[in-house]
Each structure stands twice: as C-alpha cells, then as structure tokens.
Design an enzyme around this catalytic site. Structure first.
Site, PDB file in Angstrom:
ATOM      1  N   ASN A  10       0.878  -1.189   0.000  1.00 62.47           N
ATOM      2  CA  ASN A  10       0.000   0.000   0.000  1.00 62.47           C
ATOM      3  C   ASN A  10       0.903   1.223   0.000  1.00 62.47           C
ATOM      4  O   ASN A  10       1.509   1.551   1.021  1.00 62.47           O
ATOM      5  CB  ASN A  10      -0.888  -0.039   1.253  1.00 62.47           C
ATOM      6  CG  ASN A  10      -1.676   1.248   1.434  1.00 62.47           C
ATOM      7  OD1 ASN A  10      -1.788   2.060   0.512  1.00 62.47           O
ATOM      8  ND2 ASN A  10      -2.224   1.441   2.635  1.00 62.47           N
ATOM      9  N   LYS A  12       0.114   4.270  -0.242  1.00 61.87           N
ATOM     10  CA  LYS A  12      -0.520   5.446   0.386  1.00 61.87           C
ATOM     11  C   LYS A  12      -0.315   6.699  -0.482  1.00 61.87           C
ATOM     12  O   LYS A  12      -0.264   6.602  -1.701  1.00 61.87           O
ATOM     13  CB  LYS A  12       0.005   5.669   1.802  1.00 61.87           C
ATOM     14  CG  LYS A  12      -0.026   4.404   2.661  1.00 61.87           C
ATOM     15  CD  LYS A  12       0.105   4.723   4.116  1.00 61.87           C
ATOM     16  CE  LYS A  12       0.373   3.448   4.904  1.00 61.87           C
ATOM     17  NZ  LYS A  12       0.069   3.573   6.300  1.00 61.87           N
ATOM     18  N   HIS A  96      -9.588   0.990   4.936  1.00 63.52           N
ATOM     19  CA  HIS A  96      -8.306   1.190   5.630  1.00 63.52           C
ATOM     20  C   HIS A  96      -8.541   2.115   6.823  1.00 63.52           C
ATOM     21  O   HIS A  96      -9.341   3.054   6.751  1.00 63.52           O
ATOM     22  CB  HIS A  96      -7.276   1.791   4.668  1.00 63.52           C
ATOM     23  CG  HIS A  96      -5.889   1.763   5.229  1.00 63.52           C
ATOM     24  ND1 HIS A  96      -5.460   2.677   6.166  1.00 63.52           N
ATOM     25  CD2 HIS A  96      -4.846   0.925   5.007  1.00 63.52           C
ATOM     26  CE1 HIS A  96      -4.207   2.388   6.493  1.00 63.52           C
ATOM     27  NE2 HIS A  96      -3.817   1.333   5.808  1.00 63.52           N
ATOM     28  N   GLU A  98      -6.946   4.500   7.950  1.00 60.98           N
ATOM     29  CA  GLU A  98      -6.721   5.934   7.683  1.00 60.98           C
ATOM     30  C   GLU A  98      -7.954   6.556   7.035  1.00 60.98           C
ATOM     31  O   GLU A  98      -8.243   7.738   7.235  1.00 60.98           O
ATOM     32  CB  GLU A  98      -5.460   6.106   6.821  1.00 60.98           C
ATOM     33  CG  GLU A  98      -4.210   5.817   7.648  1.00 60.98           C
ATOM     34  CD  GLU A  98      -3.004   5.364   6.853  1.00 60.98           C
ATOM     35  OE1 GLU A  98      -3.032   5.454   5.616  1.00 60.98           O
ATOM     36  OE2 GLU A  98      -2.039   4.905   7.486  1.00 60.98           O
ATOM     37  N   GLU A 168      -5.426  -5.301  10.635  1.00 63.66           N
ATOM     38  CA  GLU A 168      -4.426  -4.261  10.849  1.00 63.66           C
ATOM     39  C   GLU A 168      -4.733  -3.513  12.149  1.00 63.66           C
ATOM     40  O   GLU A 168      -5.546  -2.577  12.149  1.00 63.66           O
ATOM     41  CB  GLU A 168      -4.452  -3.255   9.698  1.00 63.66           C
ATOM     42  CG  GLU A 168      -4.142  -3.850   8.350  1.00 63.66           C
ATOM     43  CD  GLU A 168      -3.541  -2.799   7.419  1.00 63.66           C
ATOM     44  OE1 GLU A 168      -2.425  -3.020   6.958  1.00 63.66           O
ATOM     45  OE2 GLU A 168      -4.173  -1.767   7.187  1.00 63.66           O
ATOM     46  N   GLY A 174       2.313   1.989  10.851  1.00 64.72           N
ATOM     47  CA  GLY A 174       3.267   3.090  10.700  1.00 64.72           C
ATOM     48  C   GLY A 174       4.002   3.460  11.967  1.00 64.72           C
ATOM     49  O   GLY A 174       4.608   4.527  12.044  1.00 64.72           O
TER      50      GLY A 174
END
Ligand code: PEP
Length: 255
Positions: A10, A12, A96, A98, A168, A174
């Site tokens: 990914n 991003k 996701h 985010e 996740e 991160g």
C-alpha cells in the site's frame, strides 16, 4: 485448506508517476521469481495507468487504495470500481483505518464500497483492526468482529472467497511496533470463527493478511502462523529491496 500467500504493498499518498515507475523498476530488479506467492502493489490513483504499463509482463498485480460505491454520477472527485477495472486493477483496499479515521468512513460506507467492488469484478481487501483504546479495554475481538460483519454484510457465500481480509491493528500501523505474531494469530482465529459462523465452508478460502509495521525482519513470524496468509505492507512497500525480502519470506515458507 491451503491458501496462496498474498503480499500487498500500500503506497498510500506517495509517488508521482515518475517515482512510481522508478519504484516498479526497482521492484523488478529486486524481486526474483514470485511463483508460489501472489504479489500486488497499490499506487495512488494518478499513477495506476502508468504502473499498469510498467508491470506488464510481470506477475505483480495492480490494486487501488480506495474506490467509490457508485459506478457513475454526481460524485466529484471520486473513482468508481469499474474505472479501476478499466485501468487494470485486480484488487482494491476498502476500509483502511486511515480512511475510517480521517474521512469518517463507517462500516456501512465500507460495505457499500466492498459490494460495489465485487460487482465490478475486483477483489476487495477489507481492512479491519482495533484502536489502542479498544485493545486496552479488552475489546479487540468484539471490534474486529463488528467491522468484519459490517463490512461483509450482504456478501453471498459464493462470492466470499473473492474477498481478502487484512487484520491491521491501528496502533501498529506506521509505528514500527508490530503486533506480536501470536496475538495477531489469536485475533485471526476469532476472525475465522466469525467468518465460518456467517458464511460456512466457503469462508475457508478467504485469505487473511496481517498488516502493521511489517518488515523483512519480522514477516516470517506472521506468515509462520497457520491462520495468516500474507501481509499488507505500508511504509516498507516503498523500499523495493525490503518489499522483495518480504515476498521472498512468503515464497520460502511456501516451498
Ligand atoms: C498500512 O498502511 O496498511 C500499513 C500496514 O502500514 P505500515 O506497514 O507502514 O504499518
């Protein structure tokens, strides 16, 4: 049941078209034979077409990081699942953390996107995972089960195997601090139970990935867990050598 390992990168919000092509070229040099393992990269929308060209002749599949739930209409700025198919995508990430965190996506929205992705012939990668505060409150399984059931509502048992699910934990994304493989496996076992209760036998074919600070150094711990079938890699998917190490680990477990 034997499920084919899947490693997904990914990217991003990273990479111009030129940078994306350079990354693919780097990956092609770093990656040996990927037989026995499936590999996909998810560039930003603007680089999809160019990356598709750069991936031509390789076994690396293309994916997108999000999609809209409608195929067309007055949705300025959005991209439909059919458009992603048209540009050569096989996968699309939905839900996701985010997107949930910064764009307010609820399970209902994620579900609409997932159903639209399936209808367009894409393989959705549904992301689920608890926040640190859920974990501290001992609510991990409950939160993950609710996201799973909400995200997959209305999916038939026949279509379920086309879905990939990524566990996740939000606190691991991160941060450089992954979950402990045995903890991720315990959550994955709960997820499999949940899938089996809702969809029966066909849920066995669903691939479950782990994501959250995966690296070449730690990926074997996750892939060594029988319930985990691959990895969703964020930050280190931008490093071709490290991403290739992760793929190689999946391949070596396979052979
Ligand atoms: C992700 O964004 O899906 C992810 C797993 O990121 P990272 O590998 O950087 O933790």
């Amino acid at each position: 049941m034997k499920r084919r390992p899947l490693i997904v990168g990914n990217w991003k919000l990273h990479n111009t078209v030129g940078e994306a092509i350079a990354l693919v070229e780097g990956l092609k040099r770093a990656l040996g034979d990927v037989a026995g393992c499936e590999v996909a990269v998810c560039p930003p929308f603007t680089a999809l077409y160019a990356v598709r060209g750069a991936l031509c002749g390789t076994a690396i599949a293309l994916g997108a990081q999000d999609c809209h739930w409608a195929e067309r209409g007055p949705f300025t700025g959005e991209v439909s699942p059919g458009m992603l198919r048209d540009v050569g995508c096989r996968f699309v990430i939905v839900g996701h953390s985010e997107r949930r965190q910064h764009f307010g996506e609820t399970d209902a929205v994620v579900n609409q996107k997932l159903l639209a992705a399936l209808a367009a012939g894409l393989n959705p990668i549904l992301c689920v995972g608890e926040r640190a505060r859920d974990r501290e409150a001992g609510r991990t399984q409950e939160v993950v089960a609710a996201q799973l059931e909400g995200g997959l509502a209305g999916v038939s048992a026949a279509r379920l195997p086309e879905v990939v699910v990524a566990y996740e934990p939000v606190w691991a994304i991160g941060t450089g601090t992954p979950a402990r493989p045995e903890d991720a496996a315990a959550v994955a076992v709960g997820m499999r139970q949940c899938l089996r209760a809702g969809w029966g036998e066909s849920s066995e074919a669903v691939r479950l990935l782990y994501g959250g600070s995966v690296s070449g150094a730690n990926v074997r711990g996750f892939l060594g867990q029988a319930v985990i079938d691959g990895a969703l890699v964020g930050g280190l998917s931008l490093d071709p050598v490290e991403f290739a190490r992760i793929v190689e680990a999946a391949r070596s477990l396979e052979t």
